[in-house]
Design an enzyme around this catalytic site. Sequence first.
Site, PDB file in Angstrom:
ATOM      1  N   SER A   1       0.792  -1.229   0.000  1.00  0.00           N
ATOM      2  CA  SER A   1       0.000   0.000   0.000  1.00  0.00           C
ATOM      3  C   SER A   1       0.826   1.281   0.000  1.00  0.00           C
ATOM      4  O   SER A   1       0.315   2.337  -0.343  1.00  0.00           O
ATOM      5  CB  SER A   1      -0.947  -0.002   1.200  1.00  0.00           C
ATOM      6  OG  SER A   1      -0.193   0.058   2.387  1.00  0.00           O
TER       7      SER A   1
ATOM      8  N   HIS B   1      -5.814  -4.316  -1.660  1.00  0.00           N
ATOM      9  CA  HIS B   1      -5.583  -3.126  -2.501  1.00  0.00           C
ATOM     10  C   HIS B   1      -5.562  -3.467  -3.988  1.00  0.00           C
ATOM     11  O   HIS B   1      -5.421  -2.574  -4.827  1.00  0.00           O
ATOM     12  CB  HIS B   1      -4.262  -2.447  -2.141  1.00  0.00           C
ATOM     13  CG  HIS B   1      -4.365  -1.514  -0.985  1.00  0.00           C
ATOM     14  ND1 HIS B   1      -4.995  -0.285  -1.066  1.00  0.00           N
ATOM     15  CD2 HIS B   1      -3.939  -1.633   0.290  1.00  0.00           C
ATOM     16  CE1 HIS B   1      -4.924   0.313   0.111  1.00  0.00           C
ATOM     17  NE2 HIS B   1      -4.299  -0.474   0.952  1.00  0.00           N
TER      18      HIS B   1
ATOM     19  N   LYS C   1     -12.798  -1.501   0.307  1.00  0.00           N
ATOM     20  CA  LYS C   1     -11.987  -0.621  -0.543  1.00  0.00           C
ATOM     21  C   LYS C   1     -12.689  -0.483  -1.906  1.00  0.00           C
ATOM     22  O   LYS C   1     -13.741   0.132  -1.974  1.00  0.00           O
ATOM     23  CB  LYS C   1     -10.547  -1.149  -0.625  1.00  0.00           C
ATOM     24  CG  LYS C   1      -9.826  -1.012   0.734  1.00  0.00           C
ATOM     25  CD  LYS C   1      -8.339  -1.274   0.662  1.00  0.00           C
ATOM     26  CE  LYS C   1      -7.642  -0.874   1.960  1.00  0.00           C
ATOM     27  NZ  LYS C   1      -7.278  -2.006   2.815  1.00  0.00           N
TER      28      LYS C   1
HETATM   29  C1  LIG Z   1      -7.200  -2.486   4.220  1.00  0.00           C
HETATM   30  C2  LIG Z   1      -6.505  -3.768   4.357  1.00  0.00           C
HETATM   31  C3  LIG Z   1      -6.936  -4.749   5.254  1.00  0.00           C
HETATM   32  C4  LIG Z   1      -8.069  -4.511   6.211  1.00  0.00           C
HETATM   33  O1  LIG Z   1      -9.304  -4.531   5.562  1.00  0.00           O
HETATM   34  P1  LIG Z   1     -10.619  -4.216   6.416  1.00  0.00           P
HETATM   35  O2  LIG Z   1     -11.691  -4.945   5.687  1.00  0.00           O
HETATM   36  O3  LIG Z   1     -10.773  -2.739   6.426  1.00  0.00           O
HETATM   37  O4  LIG Z   1     -10.386  -4.766   7.777  1.00  0.00           O
HETATM   38  C5  LIG Z   1      -6.276  -5.962   5.260  1.00  0.00           C
HETATM   39  N1  LIG Z   1      -5.224  -6.205   4.452  1.00  0.00           N
HETATM   40  C6  LIG Z   1      -4.758  -5.278   3.604  1.00  0.00           C
HETATM   41  C7  LIG Z   1      -3.593  -5.601   2.722  1.00  0.00           C
HETATM   42  C8  LIG Z   1      -5.379  -4.030   3.533  1.00  0.00           C
HETATM   43  O5  LIG Z   1      -4.900  -3.109   2.697  1.00  0.00           O
END
Ligand SMILES: *Cc1c(COP(=O)(O)O)cnc(C)c1O
Length: 398
Positions: free
Chosen positions: A185, A213, A244
């Site tokens: 990220s 992501h 996301k």
């Molecule tokens: C955002 C993210 C998470 C967490 O996701 P949520 O559903 O908001 O708990 C887990 N792993 C990665 C790689 C992320 O970018």
Amino acid sequence: MSTYTKFQDFLKQELSDIQSAGLYKNERIIVSPQSAAIRVGKGQEVLNFCANNYLGLSDNKELIEAAKEALDSRGYGMSSVRFICGTQDLHKELEASISKFFGTEDAILYAACFDANGGVFEPLLSDQDAIISDSLNHASIIDGVRLCKAVRYRYANADMADLEKQLQQAQAQRFRVIVTDGVFSMDGNVAPLDKIRELADKYDAMIMVDESHSAGVVGHTGRGTSELYNMIGKIEIITGTLGKAFGGAIGGFTTGKKEIIDILRQRSRPYLFSNSIPPMIAAAGIKMFEMIDRSNELQDKLHDNTAYFVEKLKAAGFDIKPTQSAICAVMLYDAKLSQDMATKLQEEGIYVTGFYYPVVPKDQARIRVQISAAHEKEHLDKCIAAFTKVGKALGVIK
Ligand SMILES: *Cc1c(COP(=O)(O)O)cnc(C)c1O
């Protein structure tokens, strides 16, 4: 002096240390729906370039309608975990949509991907087994690994020579799982899944990819890194989020081999001991997969937007990390500069975040820009113009 008084003093000191290190996180208040253009604070309108709203679905009318309809027909909440009385047909349907999308055998829903990652290792692996984890993996993977007794190995980010070394050491264990984020990220680079698969086959290991992501973003139709590398159906475990690109509300999932998902349903603690997602979220999720299956318009627009933006910023003279996702890291190498630049960009109506140590390595401060299918060409041009103006004023570019 009560027990709390002492603890209170201790916390106050911690907080002031965080403040003086310049690491205190202030939340900025948004007073509109999440979108390309948002209103913040007292109503100033800014263009949003720091959301994970990659496909622009956070305020999508069709999804809102689907959620409203389910709210009316299926109620507000389930008041139960899945295996007692928290499973509606909608939950099963959404799980089927997820495995169809990723070309996998089955899927299991969680309240968040944080829970999916927290609950994936412990039910599957014991102290006889090994987890080989990328050093830049998400916090939730790190926590999930901690909850499991497997022997831990760590390799430098996307470094295949190091991964091979760790795999050789891990031959001492019974089963091996290589774990990686699909897209990292902070830099926007993707995990080299083709090479990881080669090493996994050579050293008898399985692969788990967290596509949080990358799902909806990477690959021509947004099926993530397994699409990018032509490896659909060849990854044993995939985790991801509905929070996301996939609408941005809440919810996570694990998808992959049938027996793995079956065991998780029996033994994964965040699944067994935490509430099921509300019907409206499940219904909107089903609709979302229908939409992005029906047309590739949003994925195409996101890819075009990202290519356009990166090309223009590079042409303006900015130093951009090579990206294979919708994350564009504008390198500044100076913590204060990253904060000053983000502040000045907001004055120009561009909402971005500057990152510096310890979120990124020392001297690697940057502004992370996240592109969305919700951005129109004029939004991108306005952002590029603001970067150019502020970049010149601060001496970042000539
Ligand atoms: C955002 C993210 C998470 C967490 O996701 P949520 O559903 O908001 O708990 C887990 N792993 C990665 C790689 C992320 O970018």
